[in-house]
Scaffold this motif. Structure first.
Motif, mmCIF file in Angstrom:
data_model
loop_
_atom_site.group_PDB
_atom_site.id
_atom_site.type_symbol
_atom_site.label_atom_id
_atom_site.label_comp_id
_atom_site.label_asym_id
_atom_site.label_seq_id
_atom_site.Cartn_x
_atom_site.Cartn_y
_atom_site.Cartn_z
ATOM 1 N N CYS A 281 -7.002 5.915 1.226
ATOM 2 C CA CYS A 281 -6.883 5.009 0.078
ATOM 3 C C CYS A 281 -7.070 5.793 -1.228
ATOM 4 O O CYS A 281 -7.991 6.578 -1.363
ATOM 5 C CB CYS A 281 -7.930 3.912 0.190
ATOM 6 N N ALA B 276 -2.766 3.559 3.814
ATOM 7 C CA ALA B 276 -4.199 3.447 4.043
ATOM 8 C C ALA B 276 -4.505 2.127 4.741
ATOM 9 O O ALA B 276 -5.443 2.019 5.511
ATOM 10 C CB ALA B 276 -4.955 3.522 2.720
ATOM 11 N N THR B 277 -3.690 1.113 4.457
ATOM 12 C CA THR B 277 -3.884 -0.191 5.074
ATOM 13 C C THR B 277 -3.016 -0.287 6.317
ATOM 14 O O THR B 277 -1.809 -0.089 6.248
ATOM 15 C CB THR B 277 -3.490 -1.304 4.088
ATOM 16 N N CYS C 12 0.838 -1.205 0.000
ATOM 17 C CA CYS C 12 0.000 0.000 0.000
ATOM 18 C C CYS C 12 0.875 1.258 0.000
ATOM 19 O O CYS C 12 1.668 1.461 0.904
ATOM 20 C CB CYS C 12 -0.923 0.013 1.208
ATOM 21 N N PRO C 13 0.752 2.112 -1.026
ATOM 22 C CA PRO C 13 1.628 3.278 -1.118
ATOM 23 C C PRO C 13 1.230 4.432 -0.212
ATOM 24 O O PRO C 13 1.968 5.407 -0.118
ATOM 25 C CB PRO C 13 1.522 3.691 -2.586
ATOM 26 N N ARG D 94 -9.515 -8.788 -1.172
ATOM 27 C CA ARG D 94 -9.634 -7.345 -1.381
ATOM 28 C C ARG D 94 -10.667 -7.022 -2.444
ATOM 29 O O ARG D 94 -10.661 -7.630 -3.516
ATOM 30 C CB ARG D 94 -8.279 -6.807 -1.840
ATOM 31 N N CYS E 244 -5.581 2.427 -5.859
ATOM 32 C CA CYS E 244 -4.638 1.951 -6.875
ATOM 33 C C CYS E 244 -4.794 0.449 -7.130
ATOM 34 O O CYS E 244 -4.349 -0.057 -8.138
ATOM 35 C CB CYS E 244 -3.207 2.264 -6.469
ATOM 36 N N ARG E 245 -5.370 -0.256 -6.192
ATOM 37 C CA ARG E 245 -5.672 -1.685 -6.314
ATOM 38 C C ARG E 245 -4.427 -2.578 -6.349
ATOM 39 O O ARG E 245 -4.494 -3.736 -6.754
ATOM 40 C CB ARG E 245 -6.570 -1.954 -7.524
ATOM 41 N N TYR E 246 -3.305 -2.045 -5.887
ATOM 42 C CA TYR E 246 -2.101 -2.862 -5.768
ATOM 43 C C TYR E 246 -2.358 -3.974 -4.747
ATOM 44 O O TYR E 246 -1.926 -5.113 -4.913
ATOM 45 C CB TYR E 246 -0.951 -1.966 -5.295
ATOM 46 N N VAL F 55 -8.667 -0.688 6.299
ATOM 47 C CA VAL F 55 -8.364 0.289 5.251
ATOM 48 C C VAL F 55 -8.975 1.621 5.676
ATOM 49 O O VAL F 55 -10.156 1.691 6.012
ATOM 50 C CB VAL F 55 -8.978 -0.146 3.906
HETATM 51 S S1 SF4 Z 1 -6.083 0.475 -3.226
HETATM 52 FE FE1 SF4 Z 1 -5.094 -0.785 -1.641
HETATM 53 S S2 SF4 Z 1 -2.871 -0.442 -1.944
HETATM 54 FE FE2 SF4 Z 1 -3.954 1.212 -3.042
HETATM 55 S S3 SF4 Z 1 -4.074 2.893 -1.554
HETATM 56 FE FE3 SF4 Z 1 -5.991 1.713 -1.323
HETATM 57 S S4 SF4 Z 1 -5.570 0.227 0.320
HETATM 58 FE FE4 SF4 Z 1 -3.585 1.022 -0.360
#
Ligand code: SF4
Ligand code: SF4
Lengths: 216, 314
Positions: A90, A74-75, A70-71, A105, A93-95, A85
């Motif tokens: 958040c 947020a997590t 998570c960049p 997720r 980005c769905r990484y 989350v």
């Molecule tokens: S989509 Fe997932 S990895 Fe991206 S910011 Fe949100 S919680 Fe973090």
């Protein structure tokens, strides 16, 4: 502090999908989103073929892959081990969707309703014909909204009120147990110890808080 | 092996593929331009350096467009210690800033800086590092998604690097041949030189793609995904797009071009070069798309039974 965990007894589970529906009823998740869900698998050949259900949910890993990628921070993992989350951080980005080994997720690019007649109207909707839909929509926007990522929360609002998660109380087979992994005397700790409890795909090394008891 | 029911991820689709492609072409072209500058190959240097910043910049719009909450895009700069998205955001940002400075110091109205060749080369050398990182980190970024075995391999960053340089060179060829068609001659020596280099790069790309598929096909975990590329749903994109249009067609045209360079009329050779770059660039985009779409998650295992993780469908 506790570390909350689950035990799911695959001997007892007969794959009725009640947990999946109870989760939807509890959290009012939009279509396509299954924080808890029940998978079916098969093995062997006739006449010894076996069909076995595998209910899954977020494993609330001790070393979560989703948190590592998570960049935005947020997590995060709470003190009780529940991975959450933050909807305000958040970026969608769905990484984390790609990095989670357990398919736990669920991004919500756009809110959709179960009631198709509303699907082209902007949300949150002011005029509608169905009070349940209004309620579900308002609740969802109150807690989650659009664009962000969501996942199973171990029903922490219920747990904080000393209730069991919705999927546990609703399971007609009584196959699900919720409790504290850190307490060696808790029901789940004893079940794991005495009945060969195991974690799914331990090769990812994320140390899930959900354990399973073997089907046979 | 049954490949009918195996599905790759769809979370990251064509927008991310477009970003990976544009960042690759931009950084690859820039890197080729900087090296040409060291070698005093004026035309190639200018063409390469001028495409670097703009292409990566356009690419970032695809990235932002893919976010769920676009307004929060700047938050991607946080957490550079852990997430490869954050690391990558820093890498491409530094690349873009330095690349932009590089362009303005070389063209109007800052030509006076051009006189200081030493300074410019120092800037180039520094930004060459960030160009390389821009090309490579995307492979590492995908590789950090450990449940997707076909991405978690060291060959992927190499594949992206080779493809980036090769498509970057093609973009330079495209720009120079347009310039050549527009102005007459001047660029033919540069074109011939680059076309030869591109032939080598395409051969290298063949080898890297072959070893990537070979390695992923041999590994049990990633075999399903490799099969998806070789003879499953993605095989049309792969054999028709990446291999035929993206590699075979350009290399054939370029070989013909190099062989008959002296004998054919100049216009014809320039047009041929131009014609080889378009399919090559399309192939580069399709390669990114195929790699993304082949992202099959490892199945869950319990008591000897494998369970495919259902794809999120919204
Ligand atoms: S989509 Fe997932 S990895 Fe991206 S910011 Fe949100 S919680 Fe973090
Ligand atoms: S199961 Fe997935 S979403 Fe849940 S904590 Fe583990 S890695 Fe994160």
């Amino acid at each position: 502090m506790a570390r909350y965990g689950f035990v799911i007894d695959l001997k007892k589970c007969y794959g009725c999908y009640t947990c999946q529906l109870a989760c939807k009823a509890e959290h009012l998740t939009p279509p396509g989103i299954f924080w808890g869900r029940c998978l079916k698998g098969e093995t062997g050949k006739y006449p010894t073929a076996i069909r076995q259900a595998l209910p899954i949910l977020c494993m609330q890993c001790d070393d979560p892959e989703c948190k590592k990628v998570c960049p935005t921070k947020a997590t995060t993992k709470r003190d009780d081990g529940i991975v959450v989350v933050d909807r305000k951080l958040c970026i969608g980005c769905r990484y984390c969707v790609l990095a989670c080994p357990y398919g736990a997720r669920y991004p919500v690019p756009q809110y959709r309703s179960y009631f198709e007649e509303h699907k082209n109207l902007p949300a949150p909707l002011e005029h509608s014909t169905n009070p349940f839909d209004d309620y579900a929509r308002a609740k969802w926007f109150d807690k989650y909204g659009e664009g962000i990522n969501t996942k199973c929360t171990f029903c922490h609002e219920r747990v904080e009120k000393e209730m069991q998660p919705a999927c546990v109380v609703s399971c007609p087979a009584k196959a699900r147990y919720f409790g504290d992994l850190e307490d060696p005397e808790s029901e789940i700790s004893l079940l794991i110890k005495t009945q060969r409890g195991f974690q799914l795909n331990p090769e990812f090394g994320s140390d899930p808080a959900v354990y399973y008891l073997p089907p046979r | 092996m049954e490949i009918k029911n195996i599905e790759g991820q769809t979370e990251w689709g064509w927008k991310i593929a477009a970003y990976l492609f544009l960042a690759g072409v931009g950084a690859g072209g820039y890197a080729a331009g900087v090296i040409a500058d060291f070698l005093h190959w004026e035309f190639i240097a200018r063409a390469g350096i001028i495409i670097g910043f703009p292409l990566v910049f356009i690419g970032t719009f695809f990235l932002i467009a893919d976010l769920g909450v676009k307004m929060r895009a700047l938050r991607a700069f946080m957490n550079p210690g852990t997430s490869w998205i954050a690391k990558g955001t820093w890498i491409i940002s530094i690349f873009m800033v330095l690349g932009f400075i590089h362009i303005v110091t070389w063209f109007w109205p800052f030509q006076w800086l051009e006189a200081m060749r030493g300074l410019r080369l120092a800037l180039s050398a520094l930004n060459l590092i960030f160009a390389l990182l821009t090309m490579i980190y995307t492979g590492v970024l995908l590789g950090a998604s450990r449940p997707i075995p076909i991405w978690s391999t060291a060959v992927l960053p190499l594949l992206f690097l080779v493809s980036a340089v090769s498509t970057g060179v093609m973009a330079i060829l495209l720009l120079l041949s347009c310039y050549g068609i527009g102005t007459g001659s001047e660029v033919e020596a540069s074109l011939a030189r680059l076309a030869k280099l591109d032939i080598l790069l395409i051969i290298l790309e063949f080898i890297v793609i072959a070893s990537y598929l070979q390695a992923t096909h041999r590994t049990v975990e990633s075999r399903a995904a490799a099969l998806l590329i070789i003879r499953g749903k993605l095989s049309g994109y792969f054999w028709g797009g990446v291999i035929s249009v993206g590699l075979l067609l350009p290399i054939l045209i370029e070989i013909i071009d190099v062989l008959f360079f002296k004998r054919a009329p100049l216009e014809a050779t320039i047009i041929l070069i131009f014609a080889s770059t378009i399919p090559g660039l399309i192939g580069g985009l399709l390669l990114r798309f195929v790699v993304l779409a082949a992202g099959v998650k490892a199945p869950l295992r319990a008591a000897g039974i494998e369970y495919t993780i259902p794809r999120v469908t919204l």
